[in-house]
Design a protein around this motif. Structure first.
Motif, PDB file in Angstrom:
ATOM      1  N   ILE A   1      54.990   0.087 -17.167  1.00  0.00           N
ATOM      2  CA  ILE A   1      55.763  -0.682 -16.180  1.00  0.00           C
ATOM      3  C   ILE A   1      56.733  -1.633 -16.885  1.00  0.00           C
ATOM      4  CG2 ILE A   1      55.612  -2.382 -14.312  1.00  0.00           C
ATOM      5  CD1 ILE A   1      52.835  -1.119 -13.621  1.00  0.00           C
ATOM      6  N   ALA A   2      56.239  -2.322 -17.927  1.00  0.00           N
ATOM      7  CA  ALA A   2      57.079  -3.316 -18.614  1.00  0.00           C
ATOM      8  C   ALA A   2      58.223  -2.645 -19.373  1.00  0.00           C
ATOM      9  CB  ALA A   2      56.226  -4.161 -19.565  1.00  0.00           C
ATOM     10  N   VAL A   3      57.897  -1.584 -20.103  1.00  0.00           N
ATOM     11  CA  VAL A   3      58.872  -0.996 -21.040  1.00  0.00           C
ATOM     12  C   VAL A   3      59.700   0.112 -20.378  1.00  0.00           C
ATOM     13  CG1 VAL A   3      59.147   0.199 -23.240  1.00  0.00           C
ATOM     14  CG2 VAL A   3      57.443  -1.628 -23.013  1.00  0.00           C
ATOM     15  N   THR A   4      59.029   1.141 -19.852  1.00  0.00           N
ATOM     16  CA  THR A   4      59.757   2.249 -19.221  1.00  0.00           C
ATOM     17  C   THR A   4      60.295   1.826 -17.858  1.00  0.00           C
ATOM     18  OG1 THR A   4      58.320   3.810 -20.373  1.00  0.00           O
ATOM     19  CG2 THR A   4      59.561   4.654 -18.487  1.00  0.00           C
ATOM     20  N   GLY A   5      59.494   1.077 -17.118  1.00  0.00           N
ATOM     21  CA  GLY A   5      59.913   0.599 -15.793  1.00  0.00           C
ATOM     22  C   GLY A   5      60.965  -0.490 -15.892  1.00  0.00           C
ATOM     23  N   GLY A   6      60.590  -1.615 -16.487  1.00  0.00           N
ATOM     24  CA  GLY A   6      61.489  -2.775 -16.523  1.00  0.00           C
ATOM     25  C   GLY A   6      62.561  -2.687 -17.594  1.00  0.00           C
ATOM     26  N   GLY A   7      62.305  -1.921 -18.649  1.00  0.00           N
ATOM     27  CA  GLY A   7      63.283  -1.835 -19.737  1.00  0.00           C
ATOM     28  C   GLY A   7      63.613  -3.195 -20.338  1.00  0.00           C
ATOM     29  N   ILE A   8      62.602  -4.041 -20.451  1.00  0.00           N
ATOM     30  CA  ILE A   8      62.821  -5.431 -20.887  1.00  0.00           C
ATOM     31  C   ILE A   8      63.525  -5.497 -22.238  1.00  0.00           C
ATOM     32  CG2 ILE A   8      61.623  -7.568 -21.591  1.00  0.00           C
ATOM     33  CD1 ILE A   8      59.373  -6.710 -19.603  1.00  0.00           C
ATOM     34  N   VAL A   9      64.564  -6.296 -22.295  1.00  0.00           N
ATOM     35  CA  VAL A   9      65.317  -6.541 -23.532  1.00  0.00           C
ATOM     36  C   VAL A   9      64.800  -7.864 -24.109  1.00  0.00           C
ATOM     37  CG1 VAL A   9      67.616  -7.130 -24.399  1.00  0.00           C
ATOM     38  CG2 VAL A   9      67.343  -5.295 -22.715  1.00  0.00           C
ATOM     39  N   PRO A  10      64.577  -7.939 -25.437  1.00  0.00           N
ATOM     40  CA  PRO A  10      64.036  -9.183 -25.998  1.00  0.00           C
ATOM     41  C   PRO A  10      64.810 -10.413 -25.534  1.00  0.00           C
ATOM     42  CG  PRO A  10      63.993  -7.488 -27.668  1.00  0.00           C
ATOM     43  CD  PRO A  10      64.683  -6.888 -26.459  1.00  0.00           C
ATOM     44  N   GLY A  11      64.056 -11.430 -25.137  1.00  0.00           N
ATOM     45  CA  GLY A  11      64.648 -12.676 -24.673  1.00  0.00           C
ATOM     46  C   GLY A  11      64.842 -12.749 -23.169  1.00  0.00           C
ATOM     47  N   GLN A  12      64.751 -11.594 -22.487  1.00  0.00           N
ATOM     48  CA  GLN A  12      64.948 -11.617 -21.028  1.00  0.00           C
ATOM     49  C   GLN A  12      63.809 -12.318 -20.311  1.00  0.00           C
ATOM     50  OE1 GLN A  12      65.798  -7.399 -19.821  1.00  0.00           O
ATOM     51  NE2 GLN A  12      67.475  -8.362 -18.703  1.00  0.00           N
ATOM     52  N   SER A  13      64.122 -12.881 -19.164  1.00  0.00           N
ATOM     53  CA  SER A  13      63.095 -13.422 -18.288  1.00  0.00           C
ATOM     54  C   SER A  13      62.634 -12.341 -17.322  1.00  0.00           C
ATOM     55  CB  SER A  13      63.627 -14.616 -17.496  1.00  0.00           C
ATOM     56  OG  SER A  13      63.839 -15.706 -18.354  1.00  0.00           O
ATOM     57  N   VAL A  14      61.390 -12.472 -16.881  1.00  0.00           N
ATOM     58  CA  VAL A  14      60.811 -11.510 -15.952  1.00  0.00           C
ATOM     59  C   VAL A  14      60.250 -12.272 -14.757  1.00  0.00           C
ATOM     60  CG1 VAL A  14      58.977  -9.791 -15.620  1.00  0.00           C
ATOM     61  CG2 VAL A  14      60.191  -9.910 -17.815  1.00  0.00           C
ATOM     62  N   VAL A  15      60.551 -11.772 -13.561  1.00  0.00           N
ATOM     63  CA  VAL A  15      59.889 -12.273 -12.361  1.00  0.00           C
ATOM     64  C   VAL A  15      58.968 -11.169 -11.871  1.00  0.00           C
ATOM     65  CG1 VAL A  15      60.167 -13.051  -9.984  1.00  0.00           C
ATOM     66  CG2 VAL A  15      61.799 -13.778 -11.738  1.00  0.00           C
ATOM     67  N   LEU A  16      57.693 -11.514 -11.698  1.00  0.00           N
ATOM     68  CA  LEU A  16      56.687 -10.515 -11.376  1.00  0.00           C
ATOM     69  C   LEU A  16      56.097 -10.891 -10.020  1.00  0.00           C
ATOM     70  CD1 LEU A  16      53.817  -9.720 -13.940  1.00  0.00           C
ATOM     71  CD2 LEU A  16      53.887  -9.011 -11.576  1.00  0.00           C
ATOM     72  N   ARG A  17      56.360 -10.086  -9.021  1.00  0.00           N
ATOM     73  CA  ARG A  17      55.841 -10.381  -7.687  1.00  0.00           C
ATOM     74  C   ARG A  17      54.627  -9.496  -7.422  1.00  0.00           C
ATOM     75  NH1 ARG A  17      60.435 -10.433  -3.449  1.00  0.00           N
ATOM     76  NH2 ARG A  17      61.209 -11.992  -4.907  1.00  0.00           N
ATOM     77  N   ALA A  18      53.529 -10.090  -7.016  1.00  0.00           N
ATOM     78  CA  ALA A  18      52.289  -9.328  -6.860  1.00  0.00           C
ATOM     79  C   ALA A  18      51.412  -9.940  -5.784  1.00  0.00           C
ATOM     80  CB  ALA A  18      51.524  -9.295  -8.185  1.00  0.00           C
ATOM     81  N   GLY A  19      50.576  -9.116  -5.184  1.00  0.00           N
ATOM     82  CA  GLY A  19      49.546  -9.611  -4.274  1.00  0.00           C
ATOM     83  C   GLY A  19      48.409 -10.233  -5.057  1.00  0.00           C
ATOM     84  N   LEU A  20      47.384 -10.705  -4.336  1.00  0.00           N
ATOM     85  CA  LEU A  20      46.260 -11.370  -5.006  1.00  0.00           C
ATOM     86  C   LEU A  20      45.181 -10.374  -5.426  1.00  0.00           C
ATOM     87  CD1 LEU A  20      45.694 -14.497  -2.692  1.00  0.00           C
ATOM     88  CD2 LEU A  20      47.454 -14.106  -4.419  1.00  0.00           C
ATOM     89  N   ASP A  21      45.443  -9.076  -5.242  1.00  0.00           N
ATOM     90  CA  ASP A  21      44.376  -8.086  -5.349  1.00  0.00           C
ATOM     91  C   ASP A  21      43.902  -7.799  -6.760  1.00  0.00           C
ATOM     92  OD1 ASP A  21      44.280  -7.188  -2.452  1.00  0.00           O
ATOM     93  OD2 ASP A  21      46.394  -6.995  -2.921  1.00  0.00           O
ATOM     94  N   GLN A  22      44.791  -7.808  -7.732  1.00  0.00           N
ATOM     95  CA  GLN A  22      44.426  -7.405  -9.094  1.00  0.00           C
ATOM     96  C   GLN A  22      44.966  -8.413 -10.102  1.00  0.00           C
ATOM     97  OE1 GLN A  22      42.475  -4.923  -9.892  1.00  0.00           O
ATOM     98  NE2 GLN A  22      42.423  -3.651  -8.050  1.00  0.00           N
ATOM     99  N   PRO A  23      44.490  -9.671 -10.035  1.00  0.00           N
ATOM    100  CA  PRO A  23      45.056 -10.688 -10.933  1.00  0.00           C
ATOM    101  C   PRO A  23      44.900 -10.350 -12.416  1.00  0.00           C
ATOM    102  CG  PRO A  23      43.143 -11.546  -9.719  1.00  0.00           C
ATOM    103  CD  PRO A  23      43.490 -10.234  -9.115  1.00  0.00           C
ATOM    104  N   GLU A  24      43.790  -9.697 -12.786  1.00  0.00           N
ATOM    105  CA  GLU A  24      43.602  -9.353 -14.198  1.00  0.00           C
ATOM    106  C   GLU A  24      44.669  -8.369 -14.647  1.00  0.00           C
ATOM    107  OE1 GLU A  24      41.240  -9.042 -11.918  1.00  0.00           O
ATOM    108  OE2 GLU A  24      39.677 -10.509 -12.436  1.00  0.00           O
ATOM    109  N   PHE A  25      45.042  -7.439 -13.767  1.00  0.00           N
ATOM    110  CA  PHE A  25      46.091  -6.502 -14.151  1.00  0.00           C
ATOM    111  C   PHE A  25      47.444  -7.197 -14.224  1.00  0.00           C
ATOM    112  CE2 PHE A  25      49.449  -3.419 -13.512  1.00  0.00           C
ATOM    113  CZ  PHE A  25      49.162  -2.522 -14.531  1.00  0.00           C
TER     114      PHE A  25
END
Lengths: 409, 409
Positions: free
Chosen positions: B13-37
């Motif tokens: 999800i982070a790499v193939t999905g988000g394609g995060i470039v070093p230094g970028q900020s990430v906003v992660l929206r999630a339900g309360l169901d799987q906090p460990e994940f």
């Protein structure tokens, strides 16, 4: 825990705690541990007339990961929109409800200096806004069990059983397990306010603490200060609220810069997700000049080094040693409870609301009287079975306030 | 689910999905169901170089309660600080990651008109900002199991078993259960992009849908439009990302205003927390002029009435009927999965990124070409075992694209 009891507890927090006035907005900050209870509390807020309830979720492991993974620049930055959010709150004065549930040890071992530096940077931006809000809004801190917290309080039990027992302890200490919680709190508030009236009639200028563990401390008081306890009133809308559930304390703001002697903590302090244990502080001219701890002394020193005011006292609170919370036999590792188990002091910011007619003074005038200013306010327990507290009047009269850990009058 | 598999999925999800470039900020929206994940995913974001990860937690029951308890004025208001937050995102272009987990039926029975009206009011404020961000940031929607969702997908199982089975189904459909997920996606993206290249060489001006269930629909295409599928590229920083995990579709933006005929949905649509089932839409001159549903027709009508563009098409997507998701035999009741189980259309906003060299046109020019504009974008499934899709070229040539529910070439 039985749903009816939780419902009563939720109503207690919304109505007796928050004192919600119809049409007010509510901000509810909570961990992820008890979402169903958060929902129930939101329902009770709406039932009390709230026009809006905004939930802010917190997750301690994410806070830990952020502290480990982000730069101090990033951690210390308040973004413009975050500042605007605080500004909006200072303008609209919503009721702030906080539900604590985090692991008391959940941030153990993190880089405290980095965390403190980030907090200092953020505080430079947020302080003017929180100063402006001070004493002008209703707020209430209460608690719900998180699994890690419950494990720590009741080690050796299964998770479900530990959580259930922690619910029971929380509700019991919050006077919400038996009878009508609202009525329990009316009586309890009346008792605390009677104590305050008697103390405020004495004209005390200092308090002397003595105990067999070595505590020998004298703390100066502000002549204009008064003891408070239980419910408070928001002067903006005259709403009556209870900032802490539970609350057993009668407290006063001491004069910053007037404290001499040594004091021994009698319970560990859960400070930012780690426990500082077996510690003492030595004061000269109101400032901590030396300290020691059996565990996490680094965190204690980081606390003292937060700013100019974090080495000085901001609160003296009187709680009988046989308080319901201590009598519960439960060590909560959480300040909201443990501070109500015994007499305590606080390092850091003093409450301006303890000054008679505080509304007629500017914040600068209140600081000049001796109300301590700091970004922190950390309670620590000093009460024990043989603690005595003596009040000294302007005329030099000595009045026994506490003897053998309990009220002397 | 095994921790190593979850870790691989988080990295996907982070790499193939988000394609995060070093230094970028990430906003992660999630339900309360799987906090460990969520925590694991945040770790993988930092490992990919993210400078900051901000988690926004969502709780569907609270959304429901708000809709029931607050006025449409309150629900429809975007506060200044909330607008500033969106503005900040449009300026800084963080990677947006969304983890879906909510109950597909969790908002059933709420006042849809009120909800739609509130959304319309908020959209008036947020639209200029989202228009500005469009095609300029990386985003990825993926899923994790929530208990209520798992119960619905696997009724009759215990909660823990249902959640485990839903994890397995999610990971399997996301090509993250076997082999190296990143490598699986490289191959999968190459396949989808080969399909696109072939389709884009045909010079199609319209698509004709036919199926034995009664579907007889012709949809006009925009000459400048091209088919896309799998990974996309953020033109601002050339980062490659996958907006959906899973994704089986090859899709194009049709020309708003050119659709004639009737189309029958072949799967229920989970729209805003409720299922619209057994429905059909009849188009004239590109607009839905009539509709029907066996269940929740009110919600379907509310969707169509959202705005001018919500009655027109914004997407035509081709997915073989024997896709891995349909072959899993699992009905997910979630668009992210179900849209990848069969050919689908979308009501509402079209993707401007489907227009060749979209960066050289203004948004107004792209709308004028026929890219539909709306506050909604709702996919619905029309694929079935005997669906045929025929492409028609400018010269009138008819090319079989789909036959018997699968690729015809």
């Amino acid at each position: 825990m039985k749903s009816e009891l939780l419902r009563q507890y939720a109503k207690l927090i919304a109505v007796t705690g928050g004192g919600i006035v119809p049409g007010q907005s509510v901000v509810l900050r909570a961990g992820l541990d008890q979402p169903e209870f958060v929902l129930m509390l939101a329902e009770e807020c709406y039932a009390a007339g709230a026009g809006e309830v905004e939930v802010e979720w917190e997750y301690q492991p994410m806070e830990r990961l952020k502290n480990e993974s982000e730069s101090v620049e990033t951690l210390g930055t308040v973004k413009l929109w975050q500042e605007q959010k605080l500004r909006y709150r200072a303008d609209t004065l919503p009721v702030m409800l906080y539900l604590e549930s985090a692991d008391p040890d959940g941030l153990a071992g993190i880089d405290q200096l980095k965390r403190a530096e980030a907090q200092r940077r953020r505080y430079a931006v947020t302080k003017p806004i929180s100063d402006e809000m001070e004493n002008r809004y209703q707020w209430c801190i209460a608690a719900v069990p998180g699994v890690e917290w419950a494990r720590k309080v009741f080690p050796g039990l299964g998770d479900a059983e530990a959580v259930e027992k922690l619910w029971e302890a929380i509700l019991s200490c919050s006077r919400a397990l038996e009878g009508d919680p609202a009525e329990n709190w009316r009586r309890h508030n009346a008792f605390l306010q009677d104590r305050c009236a008697k103390l405020n009639a004495m004209g005390l200028v200092s308090l002397e603490y003595r105990a067999s563990n070595g505590t020998e401390l004298t703390v100066g008081l502000i002549p204009e200060a008064m003891f408070l306890g239980g419910s408070e009133t928001n002067p903006v809308n005259n709403a009556v609220y209870n900032p802490n559930i539970p609350s057993e304390e009668v407290y006063i703001t001491p004069r910053a810069g007037e404290a001499e002697g040594i004091v021994y903590a009698t319970r560990p302090l859960a400070y930012r997700g780690q426990l500082i244990d077996g510690f003492w502080l030595r004061f000269e001219h109101g400032r901590v000049v030396d300290c020691g701890a059996n565990r996490n002394e680094e965190a204690l020193r980081a606390l003292l080094d937060m700013d100019e005011g974090s080495r000085m006292l901001g609160e003296c609170a009187l709680v009988p040693y046989d308080s319901p919370i201590r009598n519960s036999g439960v060590m909560f590792y959480n300040t909201l409870f443990d501070e109500n188990a015994a007499c305590h002091l606080a390092l850091g910011r003093g409450y301006t609301s303890n000054i008679r007619n505080y509304g007629s003074y500017s914040l600068d005038e209140l600081r000049a009287m001796g109300v301590n200013d700091s970004m922190v306010h950390e309670d620590f327990m000093i009460g024990c079975a043989d603690l005595s507290v003596t009040g000294i009047t302007a005329g030099g009269e000595r009045i026994a306030i506490f003897a053998d850990g309990g009220w002397a009058f």
